[in-house]
Motif scaffolding. Structure first.
Motif, PDB file in Angstrom:
ATOM      1  N   ARG A 180      28.117  38.695  39.825  1.00  0.00           N
ATOM      2  CA  ARG A 180      29.307  37.843  39.813  1.00  0.00           C
ATOM      3  C   ARG A 180      29.956  37.776  41.183  1.00  0.00           C
ATOM      4  O   ARG A 180      30.359  36.701  41.650  1.00  0.00           O
ATOM      5  CB  ARG A 180      30.321  38.397  38.818  1.00  0.00           C
ATOM      6  CG  ARG A 180      30.104  38.012  37.382  1.00  0.00           C
ATOM      7  CD  ARG A 180      31.078  38.764  36.518  1.00  0.00           C
ATOM      8  NE  ARG A 180      31.215  38.206  35.191  1.00  0.00           N
ATOM      9  CZ  ARG A 180      31.724  38.865  34.170  1.00  0.00           C
ATOM     10  NH1 ARG A 180      32.151  40.109  34.320  1.00  0.00           N
ATOM     11  NH2 ARG A 180      31.829  38.290  32.992  1.00  0.00           N
ATOM     12  N   ALA A 181      30.057  38.922  41.838  1.00  0.00           N
ATOM     13  CA  ALA A 181      30.704  38.957  43.151  1.00  0.00           C
ATOM     14  C   ALA A 181      29.977  38.061  44.136  1.00  0.00           C
ATOM     15  O   ALA A 181      30.604  37.369  44.950  1.00  0.00           O
ATOM     16  CB  ALA A 181      30.753  40.394  43.658  1.00  0.00           C
ATOM     17  N   LYS A 182      28.650  38.054  44.076  1.00  0.00           N
ATOM     18  CA  LYS A 182      27.874  37.246  45.018  1.00  0.00           C
ATOM     19  C   LYS A 182      27.918  35.762  44.665  1.00  0.00           C
ATOM     20  O   LYS A 182      27.980  34.899  45.551  1.00  0.00           O
ATOM     21  CB  LYS A 182      26.426  37.741  45.059  1.00  0.00           C
ATOM     22  CG  LYS A 182      26.271  39.120  45.669  1.00  0.00           C
ATOM     23  CD  LYS A 182      24.809  39.537  45.733  1.00  0.00           C
ATOM     24  CE  LYS A 182      24.661  40.900  46.394  1.00  0.00           C
ATOM     25  NZ  LYS A 182      23.235  41.305  46.506  1.00  0.00           N
ATOM     26  N   LEU A 183      27.880  35.450  43.368  1.00  0.00           N
ATOM     27  CA  LEU A 183      27.855  34.044  42.952  1.00  0.00           C
ATOM     28  C   LEU A 183      29.215  33.368  43.077  1.00  0.00           C
ATOM     29  O   LEU A 183      29.286  32.169  43.358  1.00  0.00           O
ATOM     30  CB  LEU A 183      27.370  33.941  41.505  1.00  0.00           C
ATOM     31  CG  LEU A 183      25.891  34.213  41.230  1.00  0.00           C
ATOM     32  CD1 LEU A 183      25.638  34.173  39.733  1.00  0.00           C
ATOM     33  CD2 LEU A 183      24.992  33.221  41.951  1.00  0.00           C
ATOM     34  N   ASP A 184      30.273  34.124  42.841  1.00  0.00           N
ATOM     35  CA  ASP A 184      31.604  33.513  42.743  1.00  0.00           C
ATOM     36  C   ASP A 184      32.423  33.602  44.022  1.00  0.00           C
ATOM     37  O   ASP A 184      33.490  32.987  44.112  1.00  0.00           O
ATOM     38  CB  ASP A 184      32.389  34.167  41.599  1.00  0.00           C
ATOM     39  CG  ASP A 184      31.732  33.923  40.241  1.00  0.00           C
ATOM     40  OD1 ASP A 184      30.959  32.958  40.129  1.00  0.00           O
ATOM     41  OD2 ASP A 184      31.987  34.707  39.309  1.00  0.00           O
ATOM     42  N   ARG A 185      31.933  34.359  45.001  1.00  0.00           N
ATOM     43  CA  ARG A 185      32.689  34.521  46.242  1.00  0.00           C
ATOM     44  C   ARG A 185      32.934  33.166  46.912  1.00  0.00           C
ATOM     45  O   ARG A 185      32.009  32.386  47.122  1.00  0.00           O
ATOM     46  CB  ARG A 185      31.926  35.454  47.187  1.00  0.00           C
ATOM     47  CG  ARG A 185      32.686  35.829  48.451  1.00  0.00           C
ATOM     48  CD  ARG A 185      31.847  36.758  49.319  1.00  0.00           C
ATOM     49  NE  ARG A 185      31.574  38.005  48.630  1.00  0.00           N
ATOM     50  CZ  ARG A 185      30.375  38.568  48.571  1.00  0.00           C
ATOM     51  NH1 ARG A 185      29.334  37.994  49.127  1.00  0.00           N
ATOM     52  NH2 ARG A 185      30.225  39.717  47.928  1.00  0.00           N
ATOM     53  N   HIS A 186      34.192  32.884  47.204  1.00  0.00           N
ATOM     54  CA  HIS A 186      34.622  31.653  47.890  1.00  0.00           C
ATOM     55  C   HIS A 186      34.538  30.412  47.003  1.00  0.00           C
ATOM     56  O   HIS A 186      34.634  29.289  47.503  1.00  0.00           O
ATOM     57  CB  HIS A 186      33.807  31.406  49.169  1.00  0.00           C
ATOM     58  CG  HIS A 186      33.763  32.588  50.088  1.00  0.00           C
ATOM     59  ND1 HIS A 186      34.891  33.255  50.511  1.00  0.00           N
ATOM     60  CD2 HIS A 186      32.715  33.232  50.663  1.00  0.00           C
ATOM     61  CE1 HIS A 186      34.550  34.250  51.305  1.00  0.00           C
ATOM     62  NE2 HIS A 186      33.242  34.262  51.417  1.00  0.00           N
ATOM     63  N   PHE A 187      34.323  30.596  45.690  1.00  0.00           N
ATOM     64  CA  PHE A 187      34.281  29.439  44.795  1.00  0.00           C
ATOM     65  C   PHE A 187      35.443  29.493  43.816  1.00  0.00           C
ATOM     66  O   PHE A 187      35.909  30.582  43.452  1.00  0.00           O
ATOM     67  CB  PHE A 187      32.941  29.385  44.054  1.00  0.00           C
ATOM     68  CG  PHE A 187      31.787  29.027  44.953  1.00  0.00           C
ATOM     69  CD1 PHE A 187      31.522  27.710  45.256  1.00  0.00           C
ATOM     70  CD2 PHE A 187      31.000  30.022  45.519  1.00  0.00           C
ATOM     71  CE1 PHE A 187      30.469  27.369  46.094  1.00  0.00           C
ATOM     72  CE2 PHE A 187      29.949  29.697  46.365  1.00  0.00           C
ATOM     73  CZ  PHE A 187      29.688  28.365  46.651  1.00  0.00           C
ATOM     74  N   PRO A 188      35.923  28.334  43.376  1.00  0.00           N
ATOM     75  CA  PRO A 188      37.166  28.292  42.581  1.00  0.00           C
ATOM     76  C   PRO A 188      37.026  28.756  41.135  1.00  0.00           C
ATOM     77  O   PRO A 188      38.031  29.011  40.479  1.00  0.00           O
ATOM     78  CB  PRO A 188      37.568  26.815  42.637  1.00  0.00           C
ATOM     79  CG  PRO A 188      36.274  26.087  42.834  1.00  0.00           C
ATOM     80  CD  PRO A 188      35.440  26.986  43.709  1.00  0.00           C
ATOM     81  N   TYR A 189      35.821  28.832  40.590  1.00  0.00           N
ATOM     82  CA  TYR A 189      35.668  29.234  39.196  1.00  0.00           C
ATOM     83  C   TYR A 189      34.403  30.080  39.024  1.00  0.00           C
ATOM     84  O   TYR A 189      33.418  29.912  39.760  1.00  0.00           O
ATOM     85  CB  TYR A 189      35.607  28.005  38.276  1.00  0.00           C
ATOM     86  CG  TYR A 189      34.461  27.070  38.573  1.00  0.00           C
ATOM     87  CD1 TYR A 189      33.229  27.226  37.951  1.00  0.00           C
ATOM     88  CD2 TYR A 189      34.612  26.023  39.489  1.00  0.00           C
ATOM     89  CE1 TYR A 189      32.173  26.374  38.231  1.00  0.00           C
ATOM     90  CE2 TYR A 189      33.563  25.170  39.777  1.00  0.00           C
ATOM     91  CZ  TYR A 189      32.349  25.343  39.151  1.00  0.00           C
ATOM     92  OH  TYR A 189      31.308  24.505  39.436  1.00  0.00           O
ATOM     93  N   PRO A 190      34.419  31.004  38.073  1.00  0.00           N
ATOM     94  CA  PRO A 190      33.248  31.865  37.836  1.00  0.00           C
ATOM     95  C   PRO A 190      32.170  31.143  37.032  1.00  0.00           C
ATOM     96  O   PRO A 190      32.471  30.209  36.279  1.00  0.00           O
ATOM     97  CB  PRO A 190      33.832  33.032  37.039  1.00  0.00           C
ATOM     98  CG  PRO A 190      34.965  32.410  36.287  1.00  0.00           C
ATOM     99  CD  PRO A 190      35.548  31.363  37.203  1.00  0.00           C
ATOM    100  N   VAL A 191      30.935  31.590  37.170  1.00  0.00           N
ATOM    101  CA  VAL A 191      29.841  30.983  36.409  1.00  0.00           C
ATOM    102  C   VAL A 191      29.290  31.929  35.342  1.00  0.00           C
ATOM    103  O   VAL A 191      28.571  31.493  34.446  1.00  0.00           O
ATOM    104  CB  VAL A 191      28.691  30.517  37.329  1.00  0.00           C
ATOM    105  CG1 VAL A 191      29.138  29.374  38.213  1.00  0.00           C
ATOM    106  CG2 VAL A 191      28.139  31.663  38.148  1.00  0.00           C
ATOM    107  N   ILE A 192      29.611  33.218  35.448  1.00  0.00           N
ATOM    108  CA  ILE A 192      29.169  34.172  34.427  1.00  0.00           C
ATOM    109  C   ILE A 192      30.392  34.677  33.674  1.00  0.00           C
ATOM    110  O   ILE A 192      31.365  35.142  34.276  1.00  0.00           O
ATOM    111  CB  ILE A 192      28.402  35.355  35.052  1.00  0.00           C
ATOM    112  CG1 ILE A 192      27.113  34.861  35.711  1.00  0.00           C
ATOM    113  CG2 ILE A 192      28.060  36.393  33.979  1.00  0.00           C
ATOM    114  CD1 ILE A 192      26.311  35.954  36.385  1.00  0.00           C
TER     115      ILE A 192
END
Length: 205
Positions: A180-192
């Motif tokens: 999660r930390a790698k996928l969501d860093r600097h993005f406005p919404y989580p994907v997991i």
């Protein structure tokens, strides 16, 4: 070394013909099980075929080496990705193998702004590369294959860690947190997303 081609039969000059196409030929020491764990670098299996053997569809194409033209047709009916009668010209067989490998190559998955390439094991979000270690990639790929549905902790343990029992640790939660930390860093919404009692779900939006 390129991707490996595993053969149950030693075919003269095939190693040279496969090498010319960027593959490394490996002779199997014993007959391969239908559920043989091919490994990441195995691109195709050349299987000694006799009537009665069933071949299951797989990302790794299984090419039947049959003794005559009649059994070639039977091998195709039994599920082989391709079949040839032996003896066979090594150059022709190498070309057939190469074509089947390219045909079976998994296509990149695009889920929202996520792009996952199963072949190169690379991931992008909104065009930005996301660097993942092997276990993180396997975890993401499994969630992506079930995108929109919750995947239980026990399913992840079995599919990603090959554990058919609960080790009683927080290994899944730790890896999901890192992913999660790698996928969501600097993005406005989580994907997991996670839900108690349900597991984890990939929701690319």
């Amino acid at each position: 070394m390129g991707q490996r081609i595993v053969s149950e039969i030693d075919i003269p000059l095939l190693a040279e013909a496969m090498d010319a196409r960027g593959y490394a030929l490996e002779l199997a020491e014993a007959r391969l099980s239908p559920l043989h764990a091919y490994g990441d670098e195995v691109a195709a299996v050349l299987r000694r075929w006799v009537p009665g053997i069933r071949l299951n569809p797989s990302p790794v194409p299984e090419i039947a080496l049959a003794r005559c033209g009649v059994t070639v047709a039977a091998a195709l009916d039994a599920g082989a990705a391709d079949a040839v009668a032996i003896p066979v010209d090594a150059t022709e067989l190498a070309a057939r193998v190469d074509a089947r490998v390219r045909f079976h190559q998994p296509r990149p998955m695009v889920l929202g702004d996520l792009r996952i390439d199963p072949v190169t094991r690379r991931v992008w979000r909104a065009g930005v590369p996301v660097e993942l270690v092997a276990r993180e990639f396997a975890l993401l790929l499994h969630l992506a294959e079930h995108a929109g549905d919750f995947v239980t902790r026990s399913d992840l343990l079995a599919s990603v860690w090959n554990l058919n029992f609960d080790p009683g640790t927080n290994v899944v939660a730790v890896h999901v947190s890192k992913l999660r930390a790698k996928l969501d860093r600097h993005f406005p919404y989580p994907v997991i997303h996670s839900a108690k009692g349900l597991g984890y779900r990939l929701d690319p939006g």
